[in-house]
Design a protein around this motif. Structure first.
Motif, PDB file in Angstrom:
ATOM      1  N   VAL A 185      80.987  45.744 -16.702  1.00  0.00           N
ATOM      2  CA  VAL A 185      79.830  44.856 -16.552  1.00  0.00           C
ATOM      3  C   VAL A 185      78.773  45.516 -15.669  1.00  0.00           C
ATOM      4  CG1 VAL A 185      79.045  42.671 -15.544  1.00  0.00           C
ATOM      5  CG2 VAL A 185      81.087  42.716 -16.998  1.00  0.00           C
ATOM      6  N   SER A 186      79.208  46.113 -14.550  1.00  0.00           N
ATOM      7  CA  SER A 186      78.268  46.822 -13.669  1.00  0.00           C
ATOM      8  C   SER A 186      77.570  47.951 -14.420  1.00  0.00           C
ATOM      9  CB  SER A 186      79.009  47.400 -12.462  1.00  0.00           C
ATOM     10  OG  SER A 186      79.433  46.390 -11.589  1.00  0.00           O
ATOM     11  N   PHE A 187      78.346  48.706 -15.203  1.00  0.00           N
ATOM     12  CA  PHE A 187      77.794  49.809 -15.988  1.00  0.00           C
ATOM     13  C   PHE A 187      76.713  49.306 -16.947  1.00  0.00           C
ATOM     14  CE2 PHE A 187      77.775  52.160 -19.992  1.00  0.00           C
ATOM     15  CZ  PHE A 187      77.573  53.463 -19.577  1.00  0.00           C
ATOM     16  N   CYS A 188      76.999  48.225 -17.664  1.00  0.00           N
ATOM     17  CA  CYS A 188      76.038  47.692 -18.648  1.00  0.00           C
ATOM     18  C   CYS A 188      74.764  47.182 -17.979  1.00  0.00           C
ATOM     19  CB  CYS A 188      76.689  46.576 -19.462  1.00  0.00           C
ATOM     20  SG  CYS A 188      78.001  47.150 -20.566  1.00  0.00           S
ATOM     21  N   ILE A 189      74.924  46.543 -16.824  1.00  0.00           N
ATOM     22  CA  ILE A 189      73.750  46.033 -16.105  1.00  0.00           C
ATOM     23  C   ILE A 189      72.868  47.189 -15.649  1.00  0.00           C
ATOM     24  CG2 ILE A 189      72.981  44.857 -14.002  1.00  0.00           C
ATOM     25  CD1 ILE A 189      75.410  43.015 -14.275  1.00  0.00           C
TER      26      ILE A 189
ATOM     27  N   PRO B 245      85.332  57.260 -16.999  1.00  0.00           N
ATOM     28  CA  PRO B 245      83.983  57.685 -17.414  1.00  0.00           C
ATOM     29  C   PRO B 245      82.915  56.651 -17.075  1.00  0.00           C
ATOM     30  CG  PRO B 245      85.572  58.023 -19.190  1.00  0.00           C
ATOM     31  CD  PRO B 245      86.256  57.198 -18.142  1.00  0.00           C
ATOM     32  N   VAL B 246      83.266  55.380 -17.243  1.00  0.00           N
ATOM     33  CA  VAL B 246      82.323  54.293 -16.957  1.00  0.00           C
ATOM     34  C   VAL B 246      82.004  54.246 -15.467  1.00  0.00           C
ATOM     35  CG1 VAL B 246      82.066  51.773 -16.931  1.00  0.00           C
ATOM     36  CG2 VAL B 246      82.999  52.914 -18.947  1.00  0.00           C
ATOM     37  N   MET B 247      83.046  54.355 -14.627  1.00  0.00           N
ATOM     38  CA  MET B 247      82.849  54.305 -13.178  1.00  0.00           C
ATOM     39  C   MET B 247      81.992  55.474 -12.700  1.00  0.00           C
ATOM     40  SD  MET B 247      86.624  53.225 -11.764  1.00  0.00           S
ATOM     41  CE  MET B 247      87.621  52.010 -12.637  1.00  0.00           C
ATOM     42  N   CYS B 248      82.311  56.686 -13.175  1.00  0.00           N
ATOM     43  CA  CYS B 248      81.552  57.872 -12.755  1.00  0.00           C
ATOM     44  C   CYS B 248      80.081  57.765 -13.168  1.00  0.00           C
ATOM     45  CB  CYS B 248      82.167  59.133 -13.353  1.00  0.00           C
ATOM     46  SG  CYS B 248      83.775  59.584 -12.670  1.00  0.00           S
TER      47      CYS B 248
ATOM     48  N   ALA C 120      89.985  57.069  -5.698  1.00  0.00           N
ATOM     49  CA  ALA C 120      89.232  57.888  -4.747  1.00  0.00           C
ATOM     50  C   ALA C 120      88.741  59.173  -5.409  1.00  0.00           C
ATOM     51  CB  ALA C 120      90.106  58.222  -3.532  1.00  0.00           C
ATOM     52  N   VAL C 121      89.568  59.729  -6.312  1.00  0.00           N
ATOM     53  CA  VAL C 121      89.163  60.927  -7.052  1.00  0.00           C
ATOM     54  C   VAL C 121      87.992  60.597  -7.976  1.00  0.00           C
ATOM     55  CG1 VAL C 121      89.883  62.644  -8.760  1.00  0.00           C
ATOM     56  CG2 VAL C 121      91.458  61.952  -6.945  1.00  0.00           C
ATOM     57  N   ILE C 122      88.103  59.446  -8.666  1.00  0.00           N
ATOM     58  CA  ILE C 122      87.025  59.007  -9.564  1.00  0.00           C
ATOM     59  C   ILE C 122      85.730  58.801  -8.773  1.00  0.00           C
ATOM     60  CG2 ILE C 122      86.265  57.164 -11.119  1.00  0.00           C
ATOM     61  CD1 ILE C 122      89.242  56.689 -11.769  1.00  0.00           C
ATOM     62  N   GLN C 123      85.850  58.175  -7.612  1.00  0.00           N
ATOM     63  CA  GLN C 123      84.681  57.946  -6.771  1.00  0.00           C
ATOM     64  C   GLN C 123      84.098  59.262  -6.272  1.00  0.00           C
ATOM     65  OE1 GLN C 123      86.121  55.297  -3.730  1.00  0.00           O
ATOM     66  NE2 GLN C 123      85.841  53.461  -4.971  1.00  0.00           N
ATOM     67  N   ALA C 124      84.975  60.215  -5.946  1.00  0.00           N
ATOM     68  CA  ALA C 124      84.506  61.522  -5.460  1.00  0.00           C
ATOM     69  C   ALA C 124      83.653  62.207  -6.517  1.00  0.00           C
ATOM     70  CB  ALA C 124      85.692  62.401  -5.075  1.00  0.00           C
ATOM     71  N   VAL C 125      84.103  62.149  -7.778  1.00  0.00           N
ATOM     72  CA  VAL C 125      83.332  62.740  -8.874  1.00  0.00           C
ATOM     73  C   VAL C 125      81.985  62.032  -9.014  1.00  0.00           C
ATOM     74  CG1 VAL C 125      83.235  63.115 -11.374  1.00  0.00           C
ATOM     75  CG2 VAL C 125      85.375  63.511 -10.140  1.00  0.00           C
ATOM     76  N   GLY C 126      82.032  60.691  -9.010  1.00  0.00           N
ATOM     77  CA  GLY C 126      80.807  59.911  -9.165  1.00  0.00           C
ATOM     78  C   GLY C 126      79.823  60.122  -8.028  1.00  0.00           C
TER      79      GLY C 126
END
Length: 461
Positions: free
Chosen positions: A213-217, A153-156, A69-75
């Motif tokens: 995979v989502s990041f690369c796409i 980092p990838v998720m954000c 949730a913290v990672i998502q908040a940053v992103g």
């Protein structure tokens, strides 16, 4: 397919400022709604598969979800903040400046994501305890977090690219990245957890692979120049004010995400006084409402680039029309959902948990929330109207209402007078108060919105 065809900035601009707003918002909303529903489903699948390993393993997922949730908040903060600014800049045909904002937000996401990963890894054991893990849950939680944290980092960065694509009117591109990752996660979960015998670590590895995979796409759309804006190192800003503006515009998203976490914790604590059945019931109802409400969020995110583009282009009549369509369409969809939920509440709750007490409490709570569900269209629509047109202070205040300013006092006070019924009715009460509070903001904004072609005033407050 026409949906995925690359358009020139001029062609995209013409589409965003001349196409019928209803059709345009619908076209942009469908991919967003699809990707959000897929994301919700794969999150539930992740929990379901891990839960088969035992109670402690199931608890570990809940603990690490707090970190996610913290990672998502940053992103979300950097993604929605940059997206709101980018759509306005594209409305002004300032592609270079839009590319600078996108590149700066991407770089900031990588930096902040790396910081979260480093801190979480260094203080893993202490963090798990702080988040509420028991001694038996800690080993499972650390196994799960060991693979989730490096992906921060990838998720954000993926959240940023996703919102940049939506901001420039390419919601279909963002849908491809999110849905591909979500479907892959659903497939890999049982393979890694049970097939390879990796347990909770297997679920985390599946999630990490899917996110990469989502990041690369998403990244390849920028590398292949399928979109309008560019991601370049030379565009990354050196001035703090650029990042300050991105974060300021993303504050409504940060407020929503943060207060949702706080309100969930408080709701669970209050429900716990009435036993496990109450906790289970409110948890089930929350998942159902989030799933239905995600449709309105999807419609709102289809509205945001249309509003931002046309506000930047001084096509203010189209901003009004887009807002009106969003609220009316959203209210109609949610009204149908509300009828279904009110009538089918006991049967829906029973599908999750066949327990008489859970069904009774869940039915009452679901019906309370279903009645006020159509108000989400006005609450979300007004909030996103403010955010998409640069009214950061107003948008942030409105985003704090439903899960914070009104919910938190109500969850404390109502149970004192009405007991369990007070808990069941808290969210509905917060929804009503949030809608009433949004009315003067909507009236103020539309009253000060000038005629087409005139400069907008900047007394944002």
């Amino acid at each position: 397919m026409q949906l995925f065809k690359r358009e020139s900035p001029e062609t995209e601009y013409t589409r965003m400022v001349t196409a019928p707003v209803g059709a345009l918002i619908t076209q942009l909303s469908v991919p967003t709604i699809t990707s959000m529903l897929i994301t919700a489903i794969y999150n539930m699948a992740d929990t379901f598969f891990v839960s088969q390993l035992g109670t402690s393993a199931s608890g570990a997922v809940g603990i690490v979800f707090s970190i996610m949730a913290v990672i998502q908040a940053v992103g979300f903060t950097l993604g929605m903040g940059s997206g709101s600014i980018i759509s306005q800049l594209l409305g002004k045909k300032d592609v270079v400046r839009a590319s600078e904002i996108a590149s700066s937000a991407f770089a900031a996401a990588v930096v902040f994501g790396t910081a979260v990963a480093g801190f979480g890894t260094a203080f893993s054991a202490q963090l798990m305890k702080l988040l509420g893990a028991t001694d038996t849950i800690v080993p499972f939680a650390r196994d799960y977090a060991r693979f989730i944290l490096p992906g921060a980092p990838v998720m954000c960065a993926a959240f940023v690219m996703n919102n940049v694509l939506r901001a420039e009117g390419h919601a279909a591109f963002s849908m491809i990245g999110l849905t591909a990752g979500g479907i892959l996660n659903i497939v890999l979960d049982p393979l890694f957890i049970f097939g390879f015998g990796l347990g909770t670590a297997g679920a985390a590895i599946a999630t990490l692979i899917s996110q990469c995979v989502s990041f690369c796409i998403l990244l390849q759309f920028f590398i292949r120049r399928k979109g309008i804006v560019r991601l370049r190192g030379s565009y990354v800003a050196r001035q703090f004010r650029v990042y300050g503006s991105i974060i300021a515009m993303g504050m409504p998203s940060l407020a929503r995400q943060g207060l949702a976490s706080v309100s969930t914790v408080m709701l669970n604590h209050r429900a716990a006084a009435y036993g496990d059945a109450a906790v289970a019931a409110v948890s089930i109802v929350m998942r159902i409402i989030i799933l239905v409400a995600s449709v309105m969020i999807g419609i709102g995110q289809g509205f945001t680039p249309v509003s931002g583009y046309n506000y930047g282009a001084r096509k203010y009549r189209r901003v009004r029309d887009a807002y009106r369509f969003t609220v009316c369409a959203g209210a109609a969809v949610l009204a149908v959902a509300a009828v279904v939920l009110v009538i089918g509440a006991p049967y829906i709750i029973a599908r999750f948990r066949d327990d008489a007490a859970v069904i009774a409490i869940g039915t009452a709570a679901l019906r309370f929330q279903a009645v006020t569900l159509p108000l989400h269209a006005f609450i979300v629509g007004t909030n996103m109207l403010m955010q998409s047109t640069g009214k950061a202070a107003q948008a942030t205040f409105l985003s704090c209402n439903r899960q914070g300013i009104f919910f938190i006092p109500l969850i404390v006070v109502l149970p004192l007078f009405f007991g369990l019924t007070g808990i069941e009715a808290t969210q509905a009460g917060a929804d009503i108060l949030s809608a009433l509070t949004a009315i003067p903001f909507m009236v103020w904004f539309l009253h000060h919105l000038p005629d087409d072609g005139q400069a907008a005033s900047h007394h944002d407050g």
